[in-house]
Each structure stands twice: as structure tokens, then as C-alpha cells.
Motif scaffolding. Structure first.
Motif, PDB file in Angstrom:
ATOM      1  N   LYS A  20     -10.827   0.651  -3.089  1.00 48.61           N
ATOM      2  CA  LYS A  20     -11.289   1.915  -3.649  1.00 48.61           C
ATOM      3  C   LYS A  20     -10.120   3.065  -3.570  1.00 48.61           C
ATOM      4  N   LEU A  21      -9.099   3.208  -2.824  1.00 50.95           N
ATOM      5  CA  LEU A  21      -8.456   3.785  -2.195  1.00 50.95           C
ATOM      6  C   LEU A  21      -7.304   3.497  -3.067  1.00 50.95           C
ATOM      7  N   ASN A  22      -7.184   2.219  -3.249  1.00 51.65           N
ATOM      8  CA  ASN A  22      -6.494   1.354  -4.098  1.00 51.65           C
ATOM      9  C   ASN A  22      -6.229   1.340  -5.997  1.00 51.65           C
ATOM     10  N   GLU A  23      -7.234   1.597  -6.492  1.00 50.36           N
ATOM     11  CA  GLU A  23      -7.873   1.905  -7.769  1.00 50.36           C
ATOM     12  C   GLU A  23      -6.707   2.333  -8.530  1.00 50.36           C
ATOM     13  N   TYR A  29     -12.794  -0.208   1.557  1.00 47.45           N
ATOM     14  CA  TYR A  29     -12.319   1.067   2.065  1.00 47.45           C
ATOM     15  C   TYR A  29     -10.615   1.460   0.922  1.00 47.45           C
ATOM     16  N   TYR A  30      -9.879   0.476   1.331  1.00 40.26           N
ATOM     17  CA  TYR A  30      -8.444   0.197   0.781  1.00 40.26           C
ATOM     18  C   TYR A  30      -9.039   0.010  -0.724  1.00 40.26           C
ATOM     19  N   TYR A  57       0.868  -1.063  -0.629  1.00 42.65           N
ATOM     20  CA  TYR A  57      -0.079  -0.214   0.378  1.00 42.65           C
ATOM     21  C   TYR A  57       1.044   1.493  -0.286  1.00 42.65           C
ATOM     22  N   ARG A  58      -0.077   2.234  -0.723  1.00 42.51           N
ATOM     23  CA  ARG A  58       1.305   3.538  -0.492  1.00 42.51           C
ATOM     24  C   ARG A  58       1.625   4.004   0.662  1.00 42.51           C
ATOM     25  N   THR A 116     -14.748   6.476   7.563  1.00 47.03           N
ATOM     26  CA  THR A 116     -15.120   6.226   7.063  1.00 47.03           C
ATOM     27  C   THR A 116     -17.230   5.382   7.734  1.00 47.03           C
TER      28      THR A 116
END
Length: 108
Positions: free
Chosen positions: A105-108, A102-103, A6-7, A94
Motif C-alpha cells: 500500500k505504501l509503495n503504490e 502494509y508495504y 523501499y524509500r 497497524t
């Protein structure tokens, strides 16, 4: 072999002190002892899983997927605490405990 980070991964207290060294080793395919990864679960039943780097690699080979690594911890107790921290953060952001949604969606 690659790691799907993850970033901005979470680090347990102990892992934080050696985070660059730990990440370098993992990216180089070395598996330091007592290191655990908190990853998005590959099954729909769980939100997250705590796995050793070796188990992570096995999952990659078996399922052909690279679970997203959310955090790194030293020792199982630290890993469990860190997983709890991640859930708490997602809940705060959220209003739900849907860590996976959540992750993803963020990582798309």
C-alpha cells in the motif's frame, strides 16, 4: 539489473555503519559477502524472505519481478533480528502483522 529499494530501507546494526558503501556496491551489481536482503515475499505464503543479493537477482531473472527490498543486514542473525524489527514496527503502526499489505500500500 536494478534493485527495487523501499524509500527508507531498514539497516541492521552492522550494515548501518557501511550502508552507503553497501548500497553503492549492490546498485553496481557487486555482491558483498555476508550481505542479506529482507524483501517482500514473492509467494502469498510468506510475508518476507531473507535472501542473498545473488538469490535476489535469480528471482528477478526467473520471475521477472523485482521484490521490494525492505532491509539490509550483515549476517543471517542480523537479518533475522531486522525482519523481527520490521514486523514489530508494522504491528505497532497497524495492529496487524500484515507486513506485505502494509508495504504494498505504501509503495503504490
Amino acid at each position: 539489473n536494478s534493485m527495487n529499494w523501499y524509500r527508507v530501507p531498514y539497516f541492521g546494526q552492522t550494515a548501518e555503519k557501511r550502508k552507503y558503501k553497501i548500497m553503492q556496491k549492490l546498485d553496481a551489481g557487486e555482491y558483498p559477502l555476508f550481505i542479506y536482503l529482507i524483501v517482500l515475499a514473492s509467494t502469498s505464503v510468506n510475508q518476507m524472505e531473507i535472501v542473498s543479493p545473488v538469490e535476489y537477482e535469480r528471482q528477478q531473472m526467473r520471475n521477472g519481478i523485482e521484490p521490494l527490498i525492505l532491509g539490509i543486514a550483515v549476517g543471517m542473525d542480523e537479518a533475522k533480528a531486522l525482519a523481527g524489527e520490521i514486523v514489530a514496527d508494522v504491528y505497532r503502526l497497524t495492529g496487524t502483522a500484515d507486513v506485505k499489505g502494509y508495504y504494498l500500500k505504501l509503495n503504490e
